[in-house]
Scaffold this motif. Structure first.
Motif, short mmCIF file in Angstrom:
data_model
loop_
_atom_site.label_atom_id
_atom_site.label_comp_id
_atom_site.label_asym_id
_atom_site.label_seq_id
_atom_site.Cartn_x
_atom_site.Cartn_y
_atom_site.Cartn_z
N VAL A 121 87.62 8.64 65.14
CA VAL A 121 88.99 8.20 64.72
C VAL A 121 89.08 9.43 63.52
O VAL A 121 88.18 9.14 62.93
CB VAL A 121 89.37 7.02 64.60
CG1 VAL A 121 90.70 7.08 63.89
CG2 VAL A 121 89.26 6.15 65.92
N ALA A 122 90.20 9.87 63.37
CA ALA A 122 90.36 10.75 62.08
C ALA A 122 91.90 10.87 62.14
O ALA A 122 92.76 10.98 63.07
CB ALA A 122 89.93 12.12 62.25
N VAL A 123 92.50 10.88 60.87
CA VAL A 123 93.94 10.91 60.66
C VAL A 123 94.01 12.17 59.58
O VAL A 123 93.19 11.95 58.40
CB VAL A 123 94.37 9.80 59.88
CG1 VAL A 123 95.82 10.12 59.58
CG2 VAL A 123 94.68 8.66 60.98
N ASN A 124 94.83 12.93 59.48
CA ASN A 124 94.76 14.32 59.04
C ASN A 124 96.28 14.40 58.50
O ASN A 124 97.11 14.24 59.38
CB ASN A 124 94.51 15.63 59.75
CG ASN A 124 92.96 15.70 59.92
OD1 ASN A 124 92.21 16.25 59.14
ND2 ASN A 124 92.63 15.45 61.36
N PHE A 125 96.52 14.35 57.53
CA PHE A 125 98.07 14.58 56.69
C PHE A 125 98.05 15.93 56.23
O PHE A 125 97.30 16.33 55.49
CB PHE A 125 98.22 13.47 55.49
CG PHE A 125 98.24 12.13 55.80
CD1 PHE A 125 99.55 11.50 56.25
CD2 PHE A 125 97.09 11.35 55.72
CE1 PHE A 125 99.38 10.36 56.57
CE2 PHE A 125 97.28 10.05 56.17
CZ PHE A 125 98.49 9.52 56.62
N THR A 126 99.22 16.74 56.83
CA THR A 126 99.61 17.93 56.23
C THR A 126 100.28 17.61 54.96
O THR A 126 101.13 16.84 54.72
CB THR A 126 100.48 18.86 57.06
OG1 THR A 126 99.98 18.90 58.34
CG2 THR A 126 100.94 19.90 56.56
N ILE A 127 99.48 18.34 53.86
CA ILE A 127 100.00 18.34 52.58
C ILE A 127 100.00 19.48 51.89
O ILE A 127 98.92 20.34 51.68
CB ILE A 127 99.23 17.32 51.52
CG1 ILE A 127 99.47 15.87 51.99
CG2 ILE A 127 99.82 17.45 50.09
CD1 ILE A 127 98.72 14.83 51.35
N THR A 128 100.93 20.43 51.73
CA THR A 128 101.20 21.55 50.97
C THR A 128 101.56 21.62 49.59
O THR A 128 101.57 22.52 48.89
CB THR A 128 102.16 22.32 51.87
OG1 THR A 128 103.67 21.90 51.74
CG2 THR A 128 101.62 22.52 53.55
N CYS A 129 102.23 20.59 49.04
CA CYS A 129 102.76 20.66 47.52
C CYS A 129 102.09 19.32 47.08
O CYS A 129 102.13 18.22 47.59
CB CYS A 129 104.15 20.27 47.76
SG CYS A 129 104.90 21.71 48.62
#
Length: 299
Positions: free
Chosen positions: A137-145
């Motif tokens: 299991v893995a959760v990736n959050f896109t965060i660009t700022c």
């Protein structure tokens, strides 16, 4: 928010992949289109053939189709979702389609690798913990700022960066491996050292295990995506479009002029905080406690 409409679907799950992103074995998209309004989204590319991209459509009988596909697979494995359309769009709060998919993964011993910009994923923390007992299991959050003031401009209809960091922290404290997708980086906009290092340091405080920044600090632009991006630049940053045209022409990959120095400082900061930044190392971490191939037959 308009009512959700549904489209016919013959399949939900991709064929078996030997080595997908983050070591995934299958890809899944439960929805078509995305309402986040990110000015840079690559899924607007005409090659993906998603008309009216900002309009979200569900897939008829998605869970029934998914269940039958999972039963027919000769290999179980980890299913990646969110690469084309965020599974935790606002409609998911009512439909619970993603939650239903996770329930099927848990019942049938499949793993889940999630890409999202939404803190709605916290709703399913119980299922993620259950799946983790038997599968990756893995959760990736896109965060660009690093700062909400900028994320609200570039990603106007999604929860702010601070909410994503908080969600990551909650998941990490529950034992769910989490990381950040630090992409894309827009030249002349969020390609500052302050922004990049700010994201790494906030990721470390939240408990992120990795940060995936791709091959460099850039944005890719094609056809429809480029047109939409430039329209947004005209509205948000007057004269920025001309700066892009002068610097990059029609190039597919538009790298920050500070790319080399940003990479150096990014990697140094990741190492300081013991955060992985190499893709193969991320995949190994996610899968290290599990057998990636559970049956000897191929799909």
């Amino acid at each position: 928010m308009n009512d959700l409409t549904f489209i016919d679907a013959k399949s939900i799950l991709s064929p078996y992949m030997a080595n997908g992103w983050f070591g995934a074995h299958y890809n899944m998209n439960l929805y078509r289109g995305c309402p986040h309004g990110c000015i840079y989204c690559f899924s607007r590319n005409e090659c993906y053939q998603i008309d009216q991209f900002d309009r979200v459509r569900g897939k008829k009988n998605a869970l029934a189709i998914l269940e039958q596909e999972l039963k027919k697979k000769r290999k179980s494995g980890a299913v990646l979702t969110g690469s084309m359309s965020d599974p935790y769009n606002p409609y998911e709060a009512e439909t619970c389609t993603m939650r239903g998919a996770l329930s099927l993964f848990n019942q049938m011993h499949y793993g889940a690798i999630i890409l999202t910009k939404s803190d709605l994923v916290l709703r399913d923390i119980d299922l993620l913990c259950a799946i983790k007992t038997h599968s990756p299991v893995a959760v990736n959050f896109t965060i660009t700022c690093a700062e909400d003031s900028l994320s609200s401009v570039l990603e106007p209809f999604v929860c702010p960066s601070s909410a994503r960091f908080r969600a990551l922290k909650t998941l990490a404290e529950a034992g769910i491996p989490c990381g950040i997708l630090l992409m894309p980086i827009l030249p002349f906009i969020n390609d500052t050292l302050e922004n990049i290092i700010g994201i790494v340091e906030k990721a470390a405080l939240a408990g992120a295990k990795w940060i995936e920044a791709g091959y460099g600090f850039c944005v890719t632009l094609r056809a429809n995506q480029r047109q939409y991006f430039y329209e947004q630049l005209d509205h948000l940053y007057p004269d920025m479009k001309e700066r892009y045209i002068k610097a990059f022409g029609k190039a597919y990959s538009c790298y920050s002029p500070h790319d080399r120095e940003l990479k150096k400082q990014f990697r140094s900061c990741c190492e300081k905080h013991h955060i992985l930044y190499q893709s193969d190392a991320m995949a190994r971490l996610i899968h290290q406690d599990y057998e990636t191939v559970q049956l000897s037959f191929f799909d």
